[in-house]
Design a protein around this motif. Sequence first.
Motif, short mmCIF file in Angstrom:
data_model
loop_
_atom_site.label_atom_id
_atom_site.label_comp_id
_atom_site.label_asym_id
_atom_site.label_seq_id
_atom_site.Cartn_x
_atom_site.Cartn_y
_atom_site.Cartn_z
N LEU A 64 0.83 -1.20 0.00
CA LEU A 64 0.00 0.00 0.00
C LEU A 64 0.86 1.25 0.00
N GLY A 65 1.94 1.22 0.78
CA GLY A 65 2.83 2.39 0.85
C GLY A 65 3.43 2.70 -0.50
N ARG A 66 3.90 1.67 -1.21
CA ARG A 66 4.51 1.90 -2.52
C ARG A 66 3.50 2.50 -3.50
N LYS A 67 2.29 1.93 -3.47
CA LYS A 67 1.28 2.44 -4.39
C LYS A 67 0.80 3.83 -3.96
N GLY A 68 0.80 4.08 -2.64
CA GLY A 68 0.39 5.39 -2.17
C GLY A 68 1.32 6.48 -2.62
N VAL A 69 2.65 6.21 -2.55
CA VAL A 69 3.62 7.20 -3.01
C VAL A 69 3.44 7.47 -4.49
N ASN A 70 3.23 6.40 -5.27
CA ASN A 70 3.02 6.57 -6.71
C ASN A 70 1.73 7.33 -7.00
N LEU A 71 0.67 7.08 -6.20
CA LEU A 71 -0.59 7.79 -6.39
C LEU A 71 -0.40 9.29 -6.12
N LEU A 72 0.40 9.58 -5.07
CA LEU A 72 0.65 10.99 -4.76
C LEU A 72 1.39 11.66 -5.91
N ARG A 73 2.33 10.95 -6.52
CA ARG A 73 3.06 11.51 -7.66
C ARG A 73 2.09 11.82 -8.81
N SER A 74 1.18 10.88 -9.08
CA SER A 74 0.29 11.07 -10.22
C SER A 74 -0.71 12.19 -9.97
N ALA A 181 8.42 -0.86 16.61
CA ALA A 181 9.12 0.36 16.19
C ALA A 181 10.50 0.02 15.63
N TRP A 182 11.22 -0.88 16.30
CA TRP A 182 12.55 -1.23 15.82
C TRP A 182 12.49 -1.93 14.45
N GLY A 183 11.48 -2.75 14.24
CA GLY A 183 11.37 -3.49 12.98
C GLY A 183 10.87 -2.65 11.81
N THR A 184 10.43 -1.42 12.08
CA THR A 184 9.87 -0.57 11.02
C THR A 184 10.92 -0.20 9.99
N LYS A 185 12.14 0.04 10.43
CA LYS A 185 13.20 0.50 9.52
C LYS A 185 13.41 -0.46 8.34
N ALA A 186 13.39 -1.76 8.63
CA ALA A 186 13.62 -2.75 7.56
C ALA A 186 12.55 -2.65 6.48
N HIS A 187 11.29 -2.40 6.89
CA HIS A 187 10.20 -2.31 5.90
C HIS A 187 10.28 -1.00 5.14
N VAL A 188 10.75 0.07 5.79
CA VAL A 188 10.97 1.33 5.08
C VAL A 188 12.04 1.14 4.01
N GLU A 189 13.11 0.46 4.38
CA GLU A 189 14.21 0.23 3.43
C GLU A 189 13.76 -0.59 2.23
N SER A 190 12.78 -1.47 2.43
CA SER A 190 12.30 -2.29 1.31
C SER A 190 11.59 -1.47 0.25
N LEU A 191 11.12 -0.26 0.62
CA LEU A 191 10.46 0.62 -0.34
C LEU A 191 11.45 1.37 -1.24
N LEU A 192 12.69 1.50 -0.78
CA LEU A 192 13.64 2.35 -1.50
C LEU A 192 13.95 1.83 -2.89
N LYS A 193 13.94 0.51 -3.06
CA LYS A 193 14.32 -0.04 -4.37
C LYS A 193 13.31 0.31 -5.46
N TYR A 194 12.12 0.77 -5.06
CA TYR A 194 11.10 1.13 -6.05
C TYR A 194 11.10 2.63 -6.35
N GLU A 195 11.92 3.40 -5.64
CA GLU A 195 11.94 4.84 -5.82
C GLU A 195 12.83 5.25 -7.00
N PRO A 196 12.48 6.36 -7.62
CA PRO A 196 13.38 6.90 -8.66
C PRO A 196 14.76 7.15 -8.08
N GLU A 197 15.75 7.18 -8.95
CA GLU A 197 17.15 7.23 -8.49
C GLU A 197 17.43 8.39 -7.56
N ALA A 198 16.96 9.58 -7.92
CA ALA A 198 17.28 10.76 -7.10
C ALA A 198 16.65 10.66 -5.72
#
Length: 941
Positions: A64-74, A181-198
Amino acid sequence: MGTFKRVWQLLNTDIRELGTAGDVAVTGAEVSKAGLELAIAFGLLGSTLAPAGVVAAGLSFVGLGRKGVNLLRSKTEKEPSLEEWVAIAFPLAYLESFDVLVRKNYWLGKKFGAVVSVKTIGQQIEQLLELPLDEGLAKEALTYFPESLLGQALNQQLSDFLRQVGLLEQDTIPLVTGWVAWGTKAHVESLLKYEPEAMGKRLGLLIAAAKERGATQKYGSIESYLTEQISPHPSNPQLQEQWKVLGEKSMRIPDIYVPMKAQLVDANGKLNTKVDLESWTKEQLINPEQSGQVMFIQGEPGRGKTVFCRMFANWVLENLHPLWTPILIRLRDIDAFEENIENTLRAAIKANFAQSNNGWLTDSNTRFLFLLDGFDELCLEGRTIGGIEKFLGQVVRFQTKCERNLDLKHRFLVTGRELALQGIEQFLPGNLERVEVALMDKQLQQQWLGKWGKQVGEDKASAFDSFLQAQTCPERVKQLAQEPLLLYLLAAMHRDGKLTTPMFEDASSTEAKILIYQTALDWVLTQQRPQQLNFELTEQETEDLRRILTEAGLCVTQAGGESASIAMIEARLKGDDGAKELLEKAKQRLGDNPLRNALASFYLRPTGTGEGAVEFVHKSFGEFLCAERLKESLEEWTASGRKRQKFFLDDEQLVEKIYDLLGYGGLTPEIVDYLMALLTASKEFRPVQLFERLEDFYLRWCDGEFIDLPEKTLPLETTRQFKELGIQLGQRQVDIYAGLNVMILLLELHRYALSRDDLKDKIIFYPFGQYDTEGFDETRLPRIIGYSNCIGIYGFFNIAGGFLGGANLSGANLNGANLNGANLNGADLSVANLNHADFIGANLNHADLSVANLSGANLNGANLSVADLNGADLSSADLSHADLSHADLSGADLSHADLSGADLNGADLQNIIWDEETQWKNIQGLETAINVPDALKQKLD
């Protein structure tokens, strides 16, 4: 400056676009009921979202997070700002962290139920986060989320949610929020590979720049510990070896492990109901009513206690962590015990989360299950009766403290051999929940064989099963096959054609075990070893290698029974020319550490506690090989013919050898059993000559001859040699151990001779001379007992107390002696002065106590069945709960004695003396006793 509300209102308007039915492959895994309800409570899934659509789509929150970021872009037609990205990604990653925890956690899963359905969704809570959204908050979340403003806000929301659903205890909630809370970072990092390079680079740099600190560092340290020390897949190759099945190349413990059964043990040490060990332990752990109890798993060698600890610790890791975090400690690795058990635990763990934080045990975000494996393998000081009692006392007191303190909710599980409890069972604390590991029944054997078949082939497993079931298979082998370790050895040797039925004909239990170990040793030397050493050995070199292994067994035993340094083994082999030549040949083929590499092929492995030391994969191998080494020396000391010319030692040389071999610590019952069985089966065994030489040493030792010399003494020289080998003992300890170990061997030879008509008149051992003869010295035994206390309270009992069965102690002066739990089965204590002696829990079965003075003695719970107490003075003695069945009490003085709860079934009470102060409350078996005085019958009626 905006708020989270603005971003999520925008997304909620078109949230149907985030996922459609059947979108599983794109968006991720199923969502738990608890995870979806928490999302609604957060207000991140609004009323426009149909819950059925979420379930059908199989949405994950990261998806949902990945699609949400893309929805915000569009919708905005531009890249989201740093704070907008954080506003979308972090709450959903937090939800994902919680959801993953619920779905993998056995206990939370039971609490929250199955996957959500439409009917289980309650009223949706439109709660939007009102946090101010700016770049500073975003950077703080990216660099240190658990203690950031956003992290604390989400933790508070989760805490409120958990309190509202009312499924968790108050003290459990911080555990959940902290780890989510401690485990959140790993899931945030999993989103980075879908982000544009910059965008990905900018976010990645912020996350990479974050340094673990405080709580985050603690969680990371715990996770690292769990990966390396608890998980069966550590990265360290040395730790990987501990999960391999001994003697196998690729087979691992989980491949052939089956959960064992156990029997409940009551307060009197009696075995009761049979239970599944794993299920029992799970229930004990998660049942809050048991929070003050110490789980106590006892069992004989080879029953699988250590393997169970490993497997259960991993189960807790995979199914209960972080609500319970497993900490596995081998008690053999603890060199010294602090007065404060918290410091002992910290020293044993060695991980950063324990070493760097004095409040690691009072942290509300952690709760540990301490698995303390092998209380019988404590260091020498701890292994004494007093040491074990002290250790258990520390554990149970701390467990009680944990029950009463909300910040200390830890639990303890302790394992070890039941024999180590001998003599202290009467003093065990009440908050021990005890079970004893049971032998494998046919059902468990079949489960094991099914797993074995998957590893070696169904045909070989079936053939071994047929071997065990055949009428020609000795009953003794079938019995031994009920023990996991021996079942594996039998199966492996049968697979390789090294096991035959005739091997075990007429063998006792110990003899059969020896045959298995000897066959296993030959199997390793001739079949497994060449593949691992990569060079062939002559028959003589094979014998030299066997010699190296027996020396390793002695070294491990002398060093405390757990491990020994390579340097120590090499030093002891310096005088063995054959072994030295073999080591030189091995060095040419195996490199600079030939002994270490060679030993790794023979059920030894690096200790994991430092360089240059090895331990046996199973303690029984070390005990057996130590017995082999002692047998060789005992035979050499009495050799005849050509062997005598080669090995003969005069009396003074013999004394040196005795201190060298036996001055290290008390012989264990297991080693002595193996040793006597090996000697009995040997053609080189000359019992009379051996008895005479050992008795000569014993009498001289009793007179203090070896330690009272004005010049250099043997105990001192041996102490110096031991220190060079890493054995830390003082000269008094060396002297006492040598003398008492020789006494044990003399007692065993005496007991052996009683079974032989040709020897029983030639080998008679009187520890302090024969009663009523010129050589009788009634002060000798009290002096030995007093001297032995120099190495610890109850030193004599700790070392020799288990070997006094059948001993000649007639006329002994044991006034006030402590013999709690002693094995005096069949001992002759006639005419002995046992006034005020302590015999709590002692075994006096068939003992001769006729005319003995037991006035004021404490015989609470003692086994006196079939004992001869004819004419004994038992006035004021405590015989409560004693077993006096079929005992001869004729003429005994029971005035002022306490027989409350004693068992008098079949006892002879002819002419006993008793008075009004004699206590008979709850007496058992009086109706079957014989010659009961009429006056006593009338009183009790």
